[in-house]
Design a protein around this motif. Structure first.
Motif, PDB file in Angstrom:
ATOM      1  N   THR A 129     155.524  25.064 -15.628  1.00  0.00           N
ATOM      2  CA  THR A 129     155.820  26.122 -14.657  1.00  0.00           C
ATOM      3  C   THR A 129     157.158  25.952 -13.951  1.00  0.00           C
ATOM      4  OG1 THR A 129     154.568  24.917 -12.972  1.00  0.00           O
ATOM      5  CG2 THR A 129     153.403  26.649 -14.199  1.00  0.00           C
ATOM      6  N   ARG A 130     157.713  24.726 -13.953  1.00  0.00           N
ATOM      7  CA  ARG A 130     158.984  24.523 -13.288  1.00  0.00           C
ATOM      8  C   ARG A 130     159.638  23.235 -13.784  1.00  0.00           C
ATOM      9  NH1 ARG A 130     159.059  25.591  -8.482  1.00  0.00           N
ATOM     10  NH2 ARG A 130     160.929  24.423  -7.904  1.00  0.00           N
ATOM     11  N   LEU A 131     160.930  23.126 -13.503  1.00  0.00           N
ATOM     12  CA  LEU A 131     161.657  21.883 -13.712  1.00  0.00           C
ATOM     13  C   LEU A 131     161.926  21.233 -12.368  1.00  0.00           C
ATOM     14  CD1 LEU A 131     163.055  24.069 -16.000  1.00  0.00           C
ATOM     15  CD2 LEU A 131     164.060  21.904 -16.684  1.00  0.00           C
ATOM     16  N   THR A 132     161.915  19.926 -12.347  1.00  0.00           N
ATOM     17  CA  THR A 132     162.332  19.158 -11.175  1.00  0.00           C
ATOM     18  C   THR A 132     163.629  18.437 -11.567  1.00  0.00           C
ATOM     19  OG1 THR A 132     161.251  17.059 -11.701  1.00  0.00           O
ATOM     20  CG2 THR A 132     159.865  18.796 -10.723  1.00  0.00           C
ATOM     21  N   PRO A 133     164.246  17.702 -10.677  1.00  0.00           N
ATOM     22  CA  PRO A 133     165.493  17.020 -11.063  1.00  0.00           C
ATOM     23  C   PRO A 133     165.374  16.115 -12.283  1.00  0.00           C
ATOM     24  CG  PRO A 133     165.322  17.074  -8.692  1.00  0.00           C
ATOM     25  CD  PRO A 133     164.026  17.607  -9.218  1.00  0.00           C
ATOM     26  N   GLN A 176     157.206  20.190 -14.893  1.00  0.00           N
ATOM     27  CA  GLN A 176     155.967  20.104 -14.116  1.00  0.00           C
ATOM     28  C   GLN A 176     155.072  21.292 -14.414  1.00  0.00           C
ATOM     29  OE1 GLN A 176     156.338  19.021  -9.914  1.00  0.00           O
ATOM     30  NE2 GLN A 176     154.904  20.663  -9.390  1.00  0.00           N
ATOM     31  N   TRP A 177     153.759  21.017 -14.547  1.00  0.00           N
ATOM     32  CA  TRP A 177     152.782  22.055 -14.820  1.00  0.00           C
ATOM     33  C   TRP A 177     152.140  22.536 -13.523  1.00  0.00           C
ATOM     34  CZ3 TRP A 177     154.272  18.462 -18.250  1.00  0.00           C
ATOM     35  CH2 TRP A 177     154.494  18.889 -19.579  1.00  0.00           C
ATOM     36  N   ALA A 178     151.369  23.612 -13.637  1.00  0.00           N
ATOM     37  CA  ALA A 178     150.773  24.241 -12.446  1.00  0.00           C
ATOM     38  C   ALA A 178     149.839  23.306 -11.700  1.00  0.00           C
ATOM     39  CB  ALA A 178     150.041  25.524 -12.855  1.00  0.00           C
ATOM     40  N   ASP A 179     149.200  22.377 -12.395  1.00  0.00           N
ATOM     41  CA  ASP A 179     148.262  21.468 -11.727  1.00  0.00           C
ATOM     42  C   ASP A 179     148.953  20.269 -11.095  1.00  0.00           C
ATOM     43  OD1 ASP A 179     148.992  19.958 -13.903  1.00  0.00           O
ATOM     44  OD2 ASP A 179     146.979  19.813 -14.768  1.00  0.00           O
ATOM     45  N   GLY A 180     150.280  20.249 -11.141  1.00  0.00           N
ATOM     46  CA  GLY A 180     151.037  19.175 -10.516  1.00  0.00           C
ATOM     47  C   GLY A 180     151.402  18.031 -11.443  1.00  0.00           C
ATOM     48  N   THR A 181     150.853  17.972 -12.642  1.00  0.00           N
ATOM     49  CA  THR A 181     151.215  16.901 -13.565  1.00  0.00           C
ATOM     50  C   THR A 181     152.662  17.087 -14.029  1.00  0.00           C
ATOM     51  OG1 THR A 181     150.364  18.143 -15.462  1.00  0.00           O
ATOM     52  CG2 THR A 181     148.844  16.622 -14.365  1.00  0.00           C
ATOM     53  N   ARG A 182     153.312  15.953 -14.298  1.00  0.00           N
ATOM     54  CA  ARG A 182     154.723  15.982 -14.670  1.00  0.00           C
ATOM     55  C   ARG A 182     154.966  15.090 -15.881  1.00  0.00           C
ATOM     56  NH1 ARG A 182     158.896  14.309 -11.035  1.00  0.00           N
ATOM     57  NH2 ARG A 182     157.659  12.426 -10.722  1.00  0.00           N
ATOM     58  N   THR A 183     156.010  15.433 -16.617  1.00  0.00           N
ATOM     59  CA  THR A 183     156.513  14.581 -17.685  1.00  0.00           C
ATOM     60  C   THR A 183     158.009  14.391 -17.470  1.00  0.00           C
ATOM     61  OG1 THR A 183     154.862  15.218 -19.349  1.00  0.00           O
ATOM     62  CG2 THR A 183     156.974  14.417 -20.167  1.00  0.00           C
ATOM     63  N   GLU A 184     158.415  13.132 -17.338  1.00  0.00           N
ATOM     64  CA  GLU A 184     159.836  12.866 -17.143  1.00  0.00           C
ATOM     65  C   GLU A 184     160.623  13.261 -18.392  1.00  0.00           C
ATOM     66  OE1 GLU A 184     160.134   8.785 -16.050  1.00  0.00           O
ATOM     67  OE2 GLU A 184     159.649   9.190 -13.946  1.00  0.00           O
ATOM     68  N   ALA A 185     161.831  13.734 -18.178  1.00  0.00           N
ATOM     69  CA  ALA A 185     162.630  14.247 -19.289  1.00  0.00           C
ATOM     70  C   ALA A 185     164.101  13.942 -19.091  1.00  0.00           C
ATOM     71  CB  ALA A 185     162.433  15.755 -19.438  1.00  0.00           C
ATOM     72  N   ASP A 186     164.743  13.547 -20.175  1.00  0.00           N
ATOM     73  CA  ASP A 186     166.200  13.378 -20.190  1.00  0.00           C
ATOM     74  C   ASP A 186     166.903  14.631 -20.689  1.00  0.00           C
ATOM     75  OD1 ASP A 186     166.204  10.494 -19.509  1.00  0.00           O
ATOM     76  OD2 ASP A 186     165.227  10.283 -21.459  1.00  0.00           O
ATOM     77  N   ALA A 187     166.177  15.432 -21.462  1.00  0.00           N
ATOM     78  CA  ALA A 187     166.781  16.632 -22.047  1.00  0.00           C
ATOM     79  C   ALA A 187     165.708  17.672 -22.302  1.00  0.00           C
ATOM     80  CB  ALA A 187     167.504  16.298 -23.351  1.00  0.00           C
ATOM     81  N   VAL A 188     166.102  18.943 -22.184  1.00  0.00           N
ATOM     82  CA  VAL A 188     165.244  20.074 -22.544  1.00  0.00           C
ATOM     83  C   VAL A 188     166.008  20.933 -23.542  1.00  0.00           C
ATOM     84  CG1 VAL A 188     164.022  22.128 -21.746  1.00  0.00           C
ATOM     85  CG2 VAL A 188     164.122  20.088 -20.281  1.00  0.00           C
TER      86      VAL A 188
END
Length: 352
Positions: free
Chosen positions: A258-262, A266-278
């Motif tokens: 649902t969104r990107l962080t720095p 991040q998904w709607a339920d608050g779970t996140r996956t760290e990422a170096d590239a999209v």
């Protein structure tokens, strides 16, 4: 300087070459204006591992079979570039490059094509600029704050520059699946799709897709209902690299975030996956800015057409942008038929 010709074709990729082939057969005077410095259209900018969905014999432009590529069932992009270069030379098509068209204007007598190297006056224009030059990026919250790298399909070249990184690939179509398969052995991959991936049966390739698109167009024209076309079969052609990655368990799609962080998605339920590239494999829009002076735009950025002919400007034909300009017209094998129809209608309009 103003030059004159009966027909100007804008774009020297596969659609422009197919148009040139049929215009030459009709005996019409024409030029092809190509913004690229070399032959090959968008194929010369594709990622290194890209392969066609069909064998060479079923990926040919009118009049010239694509030769088999040794060692490959499905030819790669470099083979297509070489084929297109040979095609334009074989038929001595009158290409002018690099020439960038700035705008097409009209009056009662002719269409005026303004370019960065002068003006052409023409009795008819074929626009064949494709979609590669207008990549689409969805408006996802946080897009501007993400500190990692973001790239669209058009900027992807290969897995080497992402080796060992945490990479998120967005898109459930062929580009998304092929790039995800390319990256899976070399990165910490997260593949994200809006809907669960729909693979076509393993035995289906571009030949069946062309047949499905043609059957849909005929059904719609006959008023017998919508067969669903290619979409009824699935979204992803299982070319060998995709099939191998899928069968090895490397292509496990997650739903759209649902969104990107720095530093993550991040998904709607608050779970996140760290990422170096999209990498955004999110498609394209028609590259039609050069036609803006004509004021023909309709819904979704398309210009309403009857076949390939613009509904409100009979001297303009659009070729190779997708099914709305001919069944499978954005493919090598599919563009020949609408190109033939466009040349025939132009010849009739010009009385030749």
């Amino acid at each position: 300087m103003t030059r004159h010709t009966r027909v100007v074709v804008i774009g020297g990729g596969q659609a422009g070459l197919a148009a040139g082939y049929h215009l030459r057969r009709r005996g019409l005077d024409f030029v092809i204006l190509d913004a690229q410095a070399r032959a090959g259209g968008a194929w010369q900018h594709a990622w290194d591992s890209l392969h066609l969905f069909s064998p060479a014999a079923f990926s040919s432009l009118p009049g010239r079979l694509m030769p088999h590529q040794p060692g490959e069932t499905y030819p790669d992009a470099a083979h297509v570039v070489e084929y297109l270069r040979d095609y334009e030379q074989r038929y001595e098509l009158p290409l002018h490059r690099p020439v960038r068209v700035r705008g097409v204007h009209r009056n009662a007598e002719h269409l005026r094509v303004e370019t960065d190297s002068g003006t052409w006056r023409a009795d008819a224009v074929v626009s064949a600029t494709g979609t590669w030059w207008r990549p689409f990026l969805p408006a996802v919250p946080g897009h501007a704050v993400f500190r990692g790298r973001q790239a669209h399909t058009v900027r992807y070249r290969g897995p080497e520059e992402f080796a060992g990184q945490r990479v998120v690939v967005v898109g459930g179509g062929n580009s998304g699946a092929q790039i995800a398969a390319d990256l899976a052995p070399h990165t910490r991959l997260t593949w994200v799709t809006r809907h669960p991936p729909r693979y076509l049966a393993d035995e289906i390739d571009g030949r069946a897709l062309f047949d499905a698109a043609t059957a849909r167009r005929r059904a719609l024209d006959a008023g017998t209902g919508d067969t669903g076309g290619v979409a009824s079969l699935g979204d992803i052609v299982t070319v060998p690299p995709v099939r191998e990655a899928r069968d090895a368990g490397l292509l496990k799609a997650r739903p759209m975030f649902t969104r990107l962080t720095p530093d993550s998605v991040q998904w709607a339920d608050g779970t996140r996956t760290e990422a170096d590239a999209v990498i955004w494999c999110t498609g394209f829009r028609p590259a039609l800015s050069h036609l803006a002076p004509l004021g023909l735009r309709g819904p979704r950025g398309h210009i309403p057409t009857y076949g390939t002919r613009a509904a409100d400007e009979p001297r303009l034909h659009l070729l190779g942008y997708g099914d709305w300009t001919g069944p499978a017209s954005a493919t090598l094998i599919g563009v020949g038929r609408p190109a033939r129809d466009a040349a025939r209608e132009i010849a009739e309009l010009l009385g030749t």
